[in-house]
Motif scaffolding. Structure first.
Motif, PDB file in Angstrom:
ATOM      1  N   THR A   1       0.692  -1.544  -0.175  1.00 57.41           N
ATOM      2  CA  THR A   1      -0.474  -0.223   0.156  1.00 57.41           C
ATOM      3  C   THR A   1       0.569   1.086   0.123  1.00 57.41           C
ATOM      4  O   THR A   1       0.252   2.257  -0.338  1.00 57.41           O
ATOM      5  CB  THR A   1      -0.761   0.089   1.243  1.00 57.41           C
ATOM      6  OG1 THR A   1      -0.553  -0.455   2.286  1.00 57.41           O
ATOM      7  CG2 THR A   1      -2.112  -1.123   1.066  1.00 57.41           C
ATOM      8  N   THR A   2       2.082   1.063   0.359  1.00 62.70           N
ATOM      9  CA  THR A   2       2.947   2.175   0.504  1.00 62.70           C
ATOM     10  C   THR A   2       4.477   1.709   0.387  1.00 62.70           C
ATOM     11  O   THR A   2       5.000   0.504   0.034  1.00 62.70           O
ATOM     12  CB  THR A   2       2.983   2.477   2.393  1.00 62.70           C
ATOM     13  OG1 THR A   2       2.016   3.023   2.564  1.00 62.70           O
ATOM     14  CG2 THR A   2       4.499   3.942   2.464  1.00 62.70           C
ATOM     15  N   ALA A   3       5.042   2.993  -1.366  1.00 60.21           N
ATOM     16  CA  ALA A   3       5.660   1.879  -1.817  1.00 60.21           C
ATOM     17  C   ALA A   3       6.949   2.973  -1.854  1.00 60.21           C
ATOM     18  O   ALA A   3       6.474   4.476  -2.502  1.00 60.21           O
ATOM     19  CB  ALA A   3       5.922   1.438  -3.418  1.00 60.21           C
ATOM     20  N   LEU A   4       8.853   3.238  -1.301  1.00 59.79           N
ATOM     21  CA  LEU A   4       9.651   4.125  -1.899  1.00 59.79           C
ATOM     22  C   LEU A   4       9.812   3.659  -2.970  1.00 59.79           C
ATOM     23  O   LEU A   4      10.689   2.286  -2.728  1.00 59.79           O
ATOM     24  CB  LEU A   4      10.426   4.121  -0.803  1.00 59.79           C
ATOM     25  CG  LEU A   4      11.106   5.193  -0.515  1.00 59.79           C
ATOM     26  CD1 LEU A   4      10.885   6.422  -0.496  1.00 59.79           C
ATOM     27  CD2 LEU A   4      12.193   4.882   0.991  1.00 59.79           C
ATOM     28  N   TYR A   5      10.283   4.378  -4.368  1.00 59.16           N
ATOM     29  CA  TYR A   5      10.619   4.625  -5.236  1.00 59.16           C
ATOM     30  C   TYR A   5      11.752   5.222  -5.854  1.00 59.16           C
ATOM     31  O   TYR A   5      11.642   6.300  -5.209  1.00 59.16           O
ATOM     32  CB  TYR A   5       8.913   4.592  -6.061  1.00 59.16           C
ATOM     33  CG  TYR A   5       8.724   3.380  -6.480  1.00 59.16           C
ATOM     34  CD1 TYR A   5       8.237   2.645  -7.220  1.00 59.16           C
ATOM     35  CD2 TYR A   5       7.050   4.198  -5.776  1.00 59.16           C
ATOM     36  CE1 TYR A   5       6.894   1.650  -7.072  1.00 59.16           C
ATOM     37  CE2 TYR A   5       5.918   3.599  -6.147  1.00 59.16           C
ATOM     38  CZ  TYR A   5       6.042   2.138  -6.655  1.00 59.16           C
ATOM     39  OH  TYR A   5       4.307   1.278  -7.332  1.00 59.16           O
ATOM     40  N   PHE A   6      12.475   5.014  -6.253  1.00 50.19           N
ATOM     41  CA  PHE A   6      13.414   5.160  -7.316  1.00 50.19           C
ATOM     42  C   PHE A   6      12.953   5.352  -9.035  1.00 50.19           C
ATOM     43  O   PHE A   6      12.185   3.945  -8.947  1.00 50.19           O
ATOM     44  CB  PHE A   6      15.006   4.567  -7.762  1.00 50.19           C
ATOM     45  CG  PHE A   6      15.851   4.393  -6.490  1.00 50.19           C
ATOM     46  CD1 PHE A   6      17.054   4.590  -6.871  1.00 50.19           C
ATOM     47  CD2 PHE A   6      15.374   3.782  -4.925  1.00 50.19           C
ATOM     48  CE1 PHE A   6      18.265   4.964  -5.345  1.00 50.19           C
ATOM     49  CE2 PHE A   6      16.618   4.342  -3.999  1.00 50.19           C
ATOM     50  CZ  PHE A   6      17.541   4.947  -4.761  1.00 50.19           C
ATOM     51  N   ALA A   7      12.511   6.308  -9.247  1.00 50.81           N
ATOM     52  CA  ALA A   7      12.182   6.616 -10.759  1.00 50.81           C
ATOM     53  C   ALA A   7      13.359   6.214 -11.233  1.00 50.81           C
ATOM     54  O   ALA A   7      14.220   5.623 -11.577  1.00 50.81           O
ATOM     55  CB  ALA A   7      11.371   7.853 -11.420  1.00 50.81           C
ATOM     56  N   THR A   8      13.867   7.322 -12.630  1.00 44.01           N
ATOM     57  CA  THR A   8      15.162   7.976 -13.326  1.00 44.01           C
ATOM     58  C   THR A   8      15.135   8.916 -13.456  1.00 44.01           C
ATOM     59  O   THR A   8      15.288   9.695 -12.724  1.00 44.01           O
ATOM     60  CB  THR A   8      14.804   7.020 -14.918  1.00 44.01           C
ATOM     61  OG1 THR A   8      13.621   7.599 -15.444  1.00 44.01           O
ATOM     62  CG2 THR A   8      14.465   5.467 -14.735  1.00 44.01           C
ATOM     63  N   VAL A   9      16.611   8.943 -14.096  1.00 38.61           N
ATOM     64  CA  VAL A   9      16.869  10.345 -14.067  1.00 38.61           C
ATOM     65  C   VAL A   9      16.031  11.481 -15.044  1.00 38.61           C
ATOM     66  O   VAL A   9      16.254  12.353 -14.907  1.00 38.61           O
ATOM     67  CB  VAL A   9      18.329  10.630 -14.763  1.00 38.61           C
ATOM     68  CG1 VAL A   9      19.452   9.571 -13.949  1.00 38.61           C
ATOM     69  CG2 VAL A   9      18.238  10.486 -16.567  1.00 38.61           C
ATOM     70  N   HIS A  10      15.094  10.979 -15.565  1.00 39.40           N
ATOM     71  CA  HIS A  10      13.979  11.041 -15.867  1.00 39.40           C
ATOM     72  C   HIS A  10      12.693  11.955 -15.636  1.00 39.40           C
ATOM     73  O   HIS A  10      12.407  10.985 -15.363  1.00 39.40           O
ATOM     74  CB  HIS A  10      13.393  10.813 -17.141  1.00 39.40           C
ATOM     75  CG  HIS A  10      14.338   9.688 -18.625  1.00 39.40           C
ATOM     76  ND1 HIS A  10      14.263   8.628 -17.708  1.00 39.40           N
ATOM     77  CD2 HIS A  10      15.269  10.867 -19.051  1.00 39.40           C
ATOM     78  CE1 HIS A  10      15.625   8.244 -18.764  1.00 39.40           C
ATOM     79  NE2 HIS A  10      16.000   9.314 -20.141  1.00 39.40           N
ATOM     80  N   ARG A  11      13.105  13.924 -15.206  1.00 32.20           N
ATOM     81  CA  ARG A  11      11.286  14.462 -14.574  1.00 32.20           C
ATOM     82  C   ARG A  11      10.758  14.095 -15.042  1.00 32.20           C
ATOM     83  O   ARG A  11       9.476  14.001 -13.602  1.00 32.20           O
ATOM     84  CB  ARG A  11      12.175  16.153 -14.665  1.00 32.20           C
ATOM     85  CG  ARG A  11      11.017  16.939 -13.543  1.00 32.20           C
ATOM     86  CD  ARG A  11      10.759  17.860 -13.814  1.00 32.20           C
ATOM     87  NE  ARG A  11      11.111  18.140 -15.099  1.00 32.20           N
ATOM     88  CZ  ARG A  11      10.015  18.567 -15.971  1.00 32.20           C
ATOM     89  NH1 ARG A  11       8.687  18.754 -15.531  1.00 32.20           N
ATOM     90  NH2 ARG A  11      10.070  19.197 -17.359  1.00 32.20           N
TER      91      ARG A  11
END
Length: 455
Positions: A133-143
């Motif tokens: 229900t809660t996630a701490l995400y890394f995305a990418t360098v792309h804003r």
């Protein structure tokens, strides 16, 4: 009588402490319009029957069926959202090679917003179906793509903490995948923080921007310093990798003459809203620094088995006052399920305590007092994760968000091995923790709203 937005009736399991599980049999959970639990009422409470009479037969009343149980929503402290597209791939090669051969080429594709949307829609939905229900995400360098991930979390009802990744060092990152330069990396991060903050104003469950240096080897000193200043300016969460593997840990020692923990602290990146993934090579001084600053550890037991070159002694660091939760580390960890990671956390701790080299005497083979129980792993996946994030989540208790799973142990075709009419509740809890699969998770609620259901 106070009017509630919803009243749930059922038997629930929730952590009382890092070591103990509360078994709340046939309780009422009274949820306010804001999605927070206002009352938890047991069958012996004087108000129990009055609340039942007021709400039974109304659309606000939700009674669990026989064989169904409530658990708190799971809190995943480390997810590489773009890597969902490569889950289960190439887990048998070293971390450095894995990143450069598979991961960085994949993440570079997230400049394409259509591709990013497709993957992010899928991963958020998959995690919800697995009870996260809660996630701490890394995305990418792309804003832009990172913002799209935040928008998808908001739309699907997941509580997302999202970081636009910073990788600005041309000496350590491939030409095809890195920030243009340090100034651009910092400017994009600040704009991203502002955009997610604006989005959060209309998101009931909350979305949060996270300052995210990928790890020290990918960032210049100037970027690390600037990110620490942005985290302080906006009081954001911070995430990175810390002392994950022999290679990464050794690189930082060679560059700074100190461990990751102290290098990150020097740049203002440790604090009570910081979560550092892996941390397998912490020593006593590092752990004391984490405890003193309130920095949390995201323990990623499945991923660590493949890439971290060691087993982290989480029982030891917890006893020193370090906050610890669980992370799946998609896709270094192949499974999107925190149930799988809770199981592996127990397995890894037993292997650390017992040792792995049978040529050694039993009393020399392992690290004493390292094992954890499934009760403790459950805490890491729920209440511990909430404490790491400094958010009122991860418990079915008053003044916590109604983030909840309805688990059915009697699903046709997937019934758990239950042959006693009076199965002790703690035995039931253990069977759920070890055997539950996504098909057992019938409903998922976040901040008082149903965000996933199985027919």
């Amino acid at each position: 009588m106070e009017k509630y937005a919803r009243v749930f009736r059922g038997t629930a399991f929730t952590s009382r402490s890092p070591h103990e599980v509360d078994m709340l049999e046939d309780h009422l959970f009274c949820v306010g319009a804001d999605g927070m639990i206002e009352r938890v009422v047991g069958p012996n409470d004087s108000e129990y029957e009055a609340i039942l009479q007021a709400y039974q037969g109304t659309e606000l009343y939700h009674a669990l069926s026989a064989g169904q149980y409530l658990l708190p929503g799971l809190v995943d402290l480390h997810v590489h959202a773009p890597q969902w597209a490569q889950s289960g791939t190439a887990l048998d090669i070293p971390l450095y090679d894995w990143l450069n051969t598979y991961t960085f080429p994949l993440e570079s594709r997230f400049a394409d917003l259509t591709f990013a949307t497709q993957v992010y829609e899928d991963v958020v939905g998959t995690l919800l179906a697995n009870g996260t229900t809660t996630a701490l995400y890394f995305a990418t360098v792309h804003r832009e793509a990172s913002l799209r991930l935040a928008e998808i979390c908001a739309a699907k009802g997941q509580r997302g903490l999202i970081g636009k990744v910073v990788m600005d060092d041309p000496a350590q990152n491939p030409d095809y995948y890195r920030d243009v330069d340090t100034a651009t990396a910092l400017a994009d991060t600040e704009r991203f923080i502002q955009e997610v903050r604006a989005l959060s104003e209309t998101t009931k469950q909350g979305v949060y921007p996270v300052v995210t240096p990928r790890f020290i080897p990918s960032c210049t000193d100037q970027a690390l310093q600037g990110l620490g200043e942005l985290a302080a300016k906006y009081d954001t969460h911070v995430q990175s990798h810390c002392s994950e593997s022999d290679w990464a840990h050794g690189y930082v020692r060679d560059r700074f003459g100190k461990h990751d923990a102290f290098a990150l602290h020097d740049f203002g990146l440790l604090g009570n809203k910081s979560v550092m993934a892996h941390c397998n090579f912490l020593d006593e001084n590092d752990a004391e620094l984490f405890a003193r600053t309130g920095t949390a550890v995201s323990h990623c037991p499945v991923s660590n088995a493949y890439f971290a070159n060691s087993v982290i002694p989480i029982a030891r660091w917890r006893d020193k006052g370090v906050d610890i939760g669980l992370g799946s580390d998609l896709s270094g960890g192949f499974s999107p399920s925190l149930f799988d990671n809770a199981r592996q956390a127990v397995i890894s701790s037993r292997m650390l305590e017992d040792g792995v080299d049978p040529s050694l005497p039993a009393d020399e083979r392992g690290v004493p007092n390292s094992r954890i129980t499934i009760d403790e792993a459950f805490y890491l996946a729920t209440a511990g994760g909430g404490e790491c994030l400094s958010l009122p989540i991860g418990r079915l208790a008053e003044r916590y968000a109604w983030d909840a799973l309805i688990v059915d142990v009697a699903v046709p075709g997937a019934k758990l091995p239950l042959y006693q009419t009076d199965e002790p509740l703690h035995d039931m809890f253990q069977k759920i923790m070890y055997l539950v699969r996504p098909e057992h998770i019938r409903e998922v609620w976040v901040q008082g709203e149903k965000v996933h259901s199985r027919g």
